[in-house]
Scaffold this active site. Structure first.
Site, PDB file in Angstrom:
ATOM      1  N   HIS A   1      11.204  12.453  -6.327  1.00 18.01           N
ATOM      2  CA  HIS A   1      10.266  11.315  -6.247  1.00 18.01           C
ATOM      3  C   HIS A   1       9.258  11.836  -5.546  1.00 18.01           C
ATOM      4  CE1 HIS A   1      13.486  10.955  -2.830  1.00 18.01           C
ATOM      5  NE2 HIS A   1      12.681  10.054  -2.538  1.00 18.01           N
TER       6      HIS A   1
ATOM      7  N   GLU B   1       4.160  -1.071   8.416  1.00 16.53           N
ATOM      8  CA  GLU B   1       5.657   0.113   9.102  1.00 16.53           C
ATOM      9  C   GLU B   1       4.312   0.450  10.823  1.00 16.53           C
ATOM     10  OE1 GLU B   1       6.865   3.359   8.658  1.00 16.53           O
ATOM     11  OE2 GLU B   1       7.763   3.654   6.616  1.00 16.53           O
TER      12      GLU B   1
ATOM     13  N   GLU C   1      12.152  15.586  -2.111  1.00 19.97           N
ATOM     14  CA  GLU C   1      10.829  14.469  -2.439  1.00 19.97           C
ATOM     15  C   GLU C   1      10.048  15.598  -2.470  1.00 19.97           C
ATOM     16  OE1 GLU C   1      11.042  10.863   0.385  1.00 19.97           O
ATOM     17  OE2 GLU C   1      10.098  12.175   1.113  1.00 19.97           O
TER      18      GLU C   1
ATOM     19  N   CYS D   1       5.768   7.396   7.166  1.00 19.07           N
ATOM     20  CA  CYS D   1       6.241   7.645   5.767  1.00 19.07           C
ATOM     21  C   CYS D   1       7.441   6.887   5.160  1.00 19.07           C
ATOM     22  CB  CYS D   1       7.287   8.910   6.472  1.00 19.07           C
ATOM     23  SG  CYS D   1       8.757   8.622   7.494  1.00 19.07           S
TER      24      CYS D   1
ATOM     25  N   HIS E   1       7.301   6.042  -0.052  1.00 14.03           N
ATOM     26  CA  HIS E   1       7.148   6.209  -0.727  1.00 14.03           C
ATOM     27  C   HIS E   1       5.905   4.806  -1.480  1.00 14.03           C
ATOM     28  CE1 HIS E   1      11.457   6.568  -0.029  1.00 14.03           C
ATOM     29  NE2 HIS E   1      11.067   8.003  -1.104  1.00 14.03           N
TER      30      HIS E   1
ATOM     31  N   GLU F   1      17.606  13.188  -0.015  1.00 17.38           N
ATOM     32  CA  GLU F   1      16.254  13.028  -0.054  1.00 17.38           C
ATOM     33  C   GLU F   1      15.655  14.004  -0.845  1.00 17.38           C
ATOM     34  OE1 GLU F   1      14.354  10.589  -0.452  1.00 17.38           O
ATOM     35  OE2 GLU F   1      13.867  10.276   2.222  1.00 17.38           O
TER      36      GLU F   1
ATOM     37  N   HIS G   1      18.227   8.742  -4.421  1.00 17.37           N
ATOM     38  CA  HIS G   1      18.342   9.093  -2.304  1.00 17.37           C
ATOM     39  C   HIS G   1      19.758   9.082  -3.148  1.00 17.37           C
ATOM     40  CE1 HIS G   1      15.292   7.064  -1.468  1.00 17.37           C
ATOM     41  NE2 HIS G   1      14.926   8.481  -1.033  1.00 17.37           N
TER      42      HIS G   1
END
Length: 178
Positions: A30, A85, A112, A65, A67, A110, A24
């Site tokens: 990623h 979460e 992604e 959301c 990774h 970010e 980041h």
């Protein structure tokens, strides 16, 4: 705790591990995922990110959301993170993926390759207070209107992917009715 995620190329081919904050700070592409959960009334479950998150804190976004961790497959990651979460799991289906890159005011980037999943759930929500400040079920038309009237209240990736998710659901509904 240092967390390693998966750096990828523009085709989502794995390159190798990268420390999450390094990805980041340096804008390294990623792998990521976004989950959209609907209830049987066709309402979307939104979460408000905890204001202490490293970016986009205090903003409304899709249900979950995150990774996948390095050496964790995507399917395991989506169920793990939804449980962490929001305190529940349900069946999830991938509907599309996209790439995006955005710079934040705090100098984080970010970048992604984001896999988008949908699911249906009507049970109890038990959010993790370290991740989620608030949550709500909301009608699709209300979300559309609120994004227009309050665009700065929502995360970048949510605004980017929301219409594609709704489009997919409408097309699926039409196919199922024929």
């Amino acid at each position: 705790m240092i967390e390693y995620i998966i750096s990828v190329d523009e085709n989502d081919k794995e390159i190798g591990p990268i420390e999450k904050m390094e990805a980041h700070f340096n804008g390294i592409l990623h792998r990521a995922f976004s989950i959209f959960i609907f209830n049987s009334n066709n309402q979307l479950l939104l979460q408000k990110r905890n204001k202490e998150k490293y970016h986009s804190g205090g903003l409304w976004t899709n249900t979950c959301c995150s990774h996948p961790r390095y050496r964790e497959n995507l399917e395991d990651a989506i169920y793990r993170r939804l449980k962490e979460e929001m305190g529940f799991t349900c069946e999830l289906s991938e509907i599309f993926s996209f790439s995006y890159k955005v710079n934040f005011e705090n100098d984080l980037i970010e970048n992604e390759y984001d896999h988008v999943f949908i699911g249906t759930f009507d049970g109890e929500i038990v959010p993790n207070g370290n991740e989620v400040e608030d949550y709500r079920w909301i009608d699709i038309d209300e979300v559309k209107l609120d994004i227009i009237n309050n665009p700065h209240s929502y995360t970048f990736w949510f605004k980017y992917s929301f219409n594609k998710v709704i489009e997919f659901i409408k097309l699926s509904s039409v196919k199922n009715n024929n």
